[in-house]
Design an enzyme around this catalytic site. Structure first.
Site: not given
Length: 605
Positions: A538-539
């Protein structure tokens, strides 16, 4: 060991792949794709046909006199993408950019290959939403109120809620229309059509600990819940499916179209230079260029085009268009501690979701073919979710997310899941190998709001060379402390009475690198965190949204890039802070809002 089982697993999955291609060739088509008749001028050029770009293209094309071009570096969604069960095979496939981080030498990723992490990002129409686990989640209302306090004016939860409702059609009975949900949006939201009895045990365990079990997308997040997914009729439902299916003559979509740089006239974006299926061309935008390349692609293209930290651009030999020190900075990612495993034993055969069992059962294929139900209509093993607060947080803004999986890292004998996580051969063989092809379950805690910050920088001025990704996992000590508490909570849940009726027993083999420490102590759990924590994929944050006087802010609250004209960035890279939960749905919400911002700027109301 288990060579016959590995052979059977590989044979079954390959045979299933061939069957999928035969059976689902005509199940879904994305409209608008016409990469052979691209014009040289449009009103809007959108770079990136992923989660945000697909939304923008579909919404902007609703205005008949807007001429819109969507450029996507990847290709069509293939048949393998469509079956939810196959999500485990999509990373590191032709549909993935195959990004790998720089080594982490600050005490993180010790149990992973070369102390690196896969950063799988989608390279197909639909982007990462075409290869992810399809989880539908909004985040915590406090996340958005906090964004506003950081300078993202107009991004409080009350501002965002109408757009969450606008994007969704939600079908579970206990989520039927109320003031929190929508029932006529393009993104279909369903509970999985298949789950195991172990998911019910997970929810029962939550009740036993006094937690609420119910809707985590209604403004109150703390508690346990079955996961919701963007799945429609047993198929993956990405934003490309939702927003691009209606063919519009004013929208062109070019695939295999890799944009090399943004074209500027002084400090005004006027178009892009791109390669479409091997043919280089310049395409111009009369109104705006909009980047939707994601957390890696957008800062990469910005720097290649001369917008970024001046010293770094000069080092790379790139002429500076505008000094924007925040480009590529503020990088954040959810980090998760994997590996805690409970084995249920032969007495509960079929209770767990061991894909080895289902892959060799013809009924699995028949159920999906005839009714779009059964294991293939859901992601492998991913079934439940919890948000809980450790001693470091408050209950209204929990700092740990827990994912429940009715499988475990050893379920396939080291043939798939090990590589999915990039676990090193040494660690796998010394710890997980004895669990090969057994029934069981696993849970992993995720730091909801990590304090560690990384960066993305150029490795070369060549647009075909991937940038350097340094996430700096665990560089802030609070992330380690939070994960230690998360592991303790997960251990208590797995050992609870709810699971004992399945004969669940914690796999208590000591992790070899930590065997000199007493299991269950903070020191042991810290060692576990150092060896078995990696990306939960989930960058965000590498082109931060914020106030103009914030030197690290790259875009305004309406996504306009500071310092230049007619250029916006609309994707997860603009999040000032990662939200508490999976990020795909918040990115769709952001793109829905961006489409209205853009329409308002170019239409006379």
């Amino acid at each position: 060991m288990f060579s016959w089982q590995k052979c059977l697993w590989n044979t079954a999955t390959h045979m299933f792949g061939a069957w999928v291609i035969f059976e689902s060739m005509v199940t879904r088509d994305i409209g608008n794709v016409d990469q052979y008749n691209i014009d040289t001028e449009y009103d809007f050029i959108i770079v990136g046909g992923g989660t945000a770009g697909s939304v923008l293209a579909g919404r902007l094309a609703e205005v008949d006199h807007f001429k819109v071009l969507l450029l996507e570096a990847g290709g069509e969604q293939t048949d393998k993408i469509k079956i939810p069960w196959f999500h485990l095979w999509l990373p590191n496939s032709p549909h993935d950019w195959k990004f790998v981080t720089e080594p982490n030498y600050n005490g993180a990723l010790k149990g992973f290959m070369d102390q690196k992490s896969w950063w799988w990002r989608g390279k197909a129409i639909g982007g990462t939403g075409a290869i992810n686990t399809m989880i539908y989640m909004r985040g915590n209302r406090n996340d958005y109120d906090y964004w506003e306090s950081l300078g993202a004016r107009g991004w409080s939860y009350k501002d965002c809620l109408p757009y969450f409702k606008k994007l969704e059609t939600i079908t579970p009975q206990d989520h039927q229309p109320d003031f929190q949900h929508g029932v006529s949006g393009p993104m279909v939201v369903e509970e999985a059509r298949h789950h195991t009895v172990l998911r019910d045990a997970f929810l029962e365990a939550g009740k036993g600990f006094g937690f609420r079990v119910g809707d985590q997308n209604s403004g109150y997040q703390t508690g346990f819940a079955p996961l919701l997914f963007n799945i429609r009729d047993g198929h993956r439902w990405s934003s490309a499916d939702a927003y691009l299916r209606q063919t519009r003559g004013n929208l062109h979509v070019a695939l295999i179209a890799h944009v090399h740089r943004i074209l500027f006239r002084r400090r005004t974006a006027v178009g892009v230079e791109t390669d479409i299926r091997g043919s280089k061309m310049k395409i111009y935008a009369k109104r705006e260029v909009i980047l939707a390349g994601g957390v890696v692609g957008s800062p990469h293209l910005m720097m290649l085009s001369g917008i970024g930290p001046r010293d770094h651009l000069q080092e790379m030999g790139i002429p500076v268009v505008y000094h924007s020190p925040g480009v590529g900075q503020n990088l954040q990612d959810h980090i998760a501690a994997y590996g805690l495993t409970w084995l249920t034993g032969a007495s509960s055969a079929g209770a767990a979701y061991n894909p080895f069992v289902y892959t060799t059962d013809p009924k699995t294929y028949w159920d999906w073919k005839m009714t779009r139900t059964g294991p293939l209509a859901a992601p492998i093993g991913v079934e439940g979710n919890a948000f809980v607060a450790t001693k470091y947080a408050n209950t209204s803004w929990p700092d740990i997310q827990i994912t429940f999986m009715a499988s475990h890292p050893g379920f396939d004998g080291g043939t798939t899941y090990k590589d999915f996580l990039m676990i090193s051969d040494e660690l796998y063989e010394s710890y997980f190998a004895p669990t090969a092809f057994t029934e069981g379950f696993s849970m992993y805690p995720i730091v909801s709001r990590p304090e560690s910050r990384g960066r993305i920088t150029l490795a070369s001025s060549d647009p075909l060379v991937a940038p350097r990704i340094q996430p700096n996992y665990l560089s802030h000590p609070q992330d380690t402390l939070t994960l230690i508490e998360g592991l303790k909570i997960v251990k208590a849940i797995g050992d609870s009475e709810a699971f004992k009726r399945f004969g669940a027993k914690f796999y208590d083999r000591p992790l070899v690198p930590c065997s000199h420490l007493v299991p269950g102590t903070d020191a042991y759990w810290e060692c576990w965190v150092r060896y078995l924590s990696t990306s939960d994929h989930h960058p965000v944050g590498s082109c931060k949204m914020g106030r103009k006087n914030d030197p690290m802010a790259v875009v305004s609250p309406k996504f306009r890039v500071y310092g230049v004209r007619r250029l916006r960035i609309v994707d997860g890279s603009t999040m000032p802070q990662v939200i508490s939960g999976n990020i795909n749905t918040p990115i769709i919400m952001m793109a829905e809002r961006a489409a209205d911002f853009i329409k308002d700027a170019h239409l006379v109301r």
